[in-house]
Motif scaffolding. Sequence first.
Motif, PDB file in Angstrom:
ATOM      1  N   ALA A  57       0.829  -1.209   0.000  1.00  0.00           N
ATOM      2  CA  ALA A  57       0.000   0.000   0.000  1.00  0.00           C
ATOM      3  C   ALA A  57       0.864   1.259   0.000  1.00  0.00           C
ATOM      4  O   ALA A  57       0.560   2.258  -0.645  1.00  0.00           O
ATOM      5  N   LYS A  58       1.991   1.224   0.715  1.00  0.00           N
ATOM      6  CA  LYS A  58       2.878   2.390   0.818  1.00  0.00           C
ATOM      7  C   LYS A  58       3.870   2.488  -0.328  1.00  0.00           C
ATOM      8  O   LYS A  58       4.471   3.534  -0.538  1.00  0.00           O
ATOM      9  N   GLY A  59       4.088   1.361  -1.009  1.00  0.00           N
ATOM     10  CA  GLY A  59       5.172   1.320  -1.993  1.00  0.00           C
ATOM     11  C   GLY A  59       6.508   1.406  -1.286  1.00  0.00           C
ATOM     12  O   GLY A  59       7.443   2.059  -1.745  1.00  0.00           O
ATOM     13  N   ARG A  60       6.601   0.730  -0.117  1.00  0.00           N
ATOM     14  CA  ARG A  60       7.813   0.830   0.702  1.00  0.00           C
ATOM     15  C   ARG A  60       8.693  -0.399   0.491  1.00  0.00           C
ATOM     16  O   ARG A  60       8.192  -1.521   0.445  1.00  0.00           O
ATOM     17  N   PRO A  61      10.010  -0.218   0.384  1.00  0.00           N
ATOM     18  CA  PRO A  61      10.901  -1.372   0.250  1.00  0.00           C
ATOM     19  C   PRO A  61      10.757  -2.281   1.465  1.00  0.00           C
ATOM     20  O   PRO A  61      10.695  -1.794   2.599  1.00  0.00           O
ATOM     21  N   PRO A 143       3.799   1.740   9.879  1.00  0.00           N
ATOM     22  CA  PRO A 143       4.673   2.831   9.445  1.00  0.00           C
ATOM     23  C   PRO A 143       3.815   4.083   9.261  1.00  0.00           C
ATOM     24  O   PRO A 143       2.587   4.017   9.436  1.00  0.00           O
ATOM     25  N   SER A 144       4.428   5.188   8.924  1.00  0.00           N
ATOM     26  CA  SER A 144       3.650   6.397   8.653  1.00  0.00           C
ATOM     27  C   SER A 144       2.751   6.145   7.433  1.00  0.00           C
ATOM     28  O   SER A 144       3.127   5.428   6.507  1.00  0.00           O
ATOM     29  N   ALA A 145       1.541   6.754   7.454  1.00  0.00           N
ATOM     30  CA  ALA A 145       0.508   6.426   6.466  1.00  0.00           C
ATOM     31  C   ALA A 145       0.606   7.288   5.207  1.00  0.00           C
ATOM     32  O   ALA A 145      -0.381   7.864   4.755  1.00  0.00           O
ATOM     33  N   PRO A 151       6.053  13.348   2.330  1.00  0.00           N
ATOM     34  CA  PRO A 151       6.052  13.745   3.741  1.00  0.00           C
ATOM     35  C   PRO A 151       5.043  12.923   4.541  1.00  0.00           C
ATOM     36  O   PRO A 151       3.983  12.574   4.025  1.00  0.00           O
ATOM     37  N   SER A 152       5.369  12.612   5.791  1.00  0.00           N
ATOM     38  CA  SER A 152       4.437  11.868   6.643  1.00  0.00           C
ATOM     39  C   SER A 152       3.152  12.677   6.825  1.00  0.00           C
ATOM     40  O   SER A 152       3.187  13.900   6.877  1.00  0.00           O
ATOM     41  N   PRO A 153       1.997  11.979   6.931  1.00  0.00           N
ATOM     42  CA  PRO A 153       0.723  12.686   7.062  1.00  0.00           C
ATOM     43  C   PRO A 153       0.452  13.134   8.495  1.00  0.00           C
ATOM     44  O   PRO A 153       0.567  12.339   9.423  1.00  0.00           O
ATOM     45  N   ARG A 241      15.727   8.170   0.709  1.00  0.00           N
ATOM     46  CA  ARG A 241      15.390   9.582   0.572  1.00  0.00           C
ATOM     47  C   ARG A 241      13.985   9.736   1.141  1.00  0.00           C
ATOM     48  O   ARG A 241      13.133   8.883   0.982  1.00  0.00           O
ATOM     49  N   HIS A 242      13.761  10.803   1.824  1.00  0.00           N
ATOM     50  CA  HIS A 242      12.540  10.925   2.596  1.00  0.00           C
ATOM     51  C   HIS A 242      11.880  12.267   2.400  1.00  0.00           C
ATOM     52  O   HIS A 242      12.561  13.245   2.145  1.00  0.00           O
ATOM     53  N   TYR A 243      10.584  12.310   2.602  1.00  0.00           N
ATOM     54  CA  TYR A 243       9.861  13.563   2.781  1.00  0.00           C
ATOM     55  C   TYR A 243      10.070  14.549   1.645  1.00  0.00           C
ATOM     56  O   TYR A 243       9.927  15.743   1.824  1.00  0.00           O
TER      57      TYR A 243
HETATM   58 MG    MG Z   1       7.742   7.022   7.425  1.00  0.00          MG
END
Ligand code: MG
Length: 349
Positions: A57-61, A143-145, A151-153, A241-243
């Motif tokens: 859902a997040k597309g997170r590794p 994890p953050s949604a 950026p985190s919600p 890389r974040h946010y």
């Molecule tokens: Mg996060």
Amino acid sequence: MKTQVFTIHDPQAAQEQLLDAGRILRAGGLVVFPTETVYGLGGDGTSPQAAADIYAAKGRPSDNPLIIHIADPEDADKYAYTTELYFALAKAFMPGPLTVIMPKRDNVPSSVTGGLDSVAVRCPSHPVARALIRAAGTCVAAPSANISGKPSPTDARHVVQDLDGKVDVIIDGGECEIGLESTIVKIMQDEQDEPYLVLLRPGAITHDALCCVCRRVDIAPAVAEKLAENERPLSPGMKYRHYAPTAPLVLLDGNDDQVLAFLRAEQASKNCCVLCYDEEIDALSSGTLIPVGARDDLAAQAKRLFAALREADATNAEIIYAHLPPMQGLGLALYNRMIRAAAHTVLKI
Ligand code: MG
Ligand code: AMP
């Protein structure tokens, strides 16, 4: 899938909806919930399938591990090998914005921990989050949604932008109080078997506050510095890389007057967006100005940061400027998020 939105501010007044959401979690579904830090994308923390669905859902590794959320600090024992230091931290800071990494027990699948033999545990203080975890009757991996990299919600509207149609339920509990993700520490042992902490991610529980509970609190180098090519971070999340907003973000380092003069000149010649202090509003042109709080009010800036980055993105500016935060206290948490959002681009004025 059709996403249901439940608006819940007071868990007492929404017991049926919370029981429903708890049942959905137990049955393997995904429920987004508010916490005091940012919104979390929750699934059953003991289910490999739920973990896989969260990553999708997040597309997170899937090597970037999830934090498991518990309703009471004592529940950590069910999922991790706790120590005296954990309970000292729990007494001082839990429920609240602190995550502690400890060796994991077998009931936490390695898909939740990104293959690591440790697990990150947190007991949030938000009443809706705690009521949901209780209703689920299991720990909630979350994890953050946000879509990975965004950026985190800090508001349910951000969650709807990113995850509508990808989760079963979004619980809208209004704006998050703190606005930055939890402080993460790992419990370690030195050569004399004395326990100490490594700070992996700074947050609202500051380094100074941790030092009141534990004699030695090291700060992982990646908190404030760029990882070297091929360097293996202590926490997998540090390497991503974040946010990041779409337009490049540049952090300005200089005294207030010089920075203001620079910003005025830039505004006159470029389509730029400025994340400014409230005190600067009158001195800058209003076009794409995004106030982030008073200069010395780091808590207000923390609460606003992620929403401000999303707003900056929506302006279609070619470049975004912001002040480089101080590295002390809560400033270190702001610095850590902003330096990543800016891909370490700092301009000395
Ligand atoms: Mg996060
Ligand atoms: P998020 O879920 O988006 O708040 O990110 C959670 C962060 O916790 C990531 O940066 C992870 O790398 C880190 N984390 C979670 N579990 C562990 C662990 N067992 N060891 C080290 N870091 C962890």
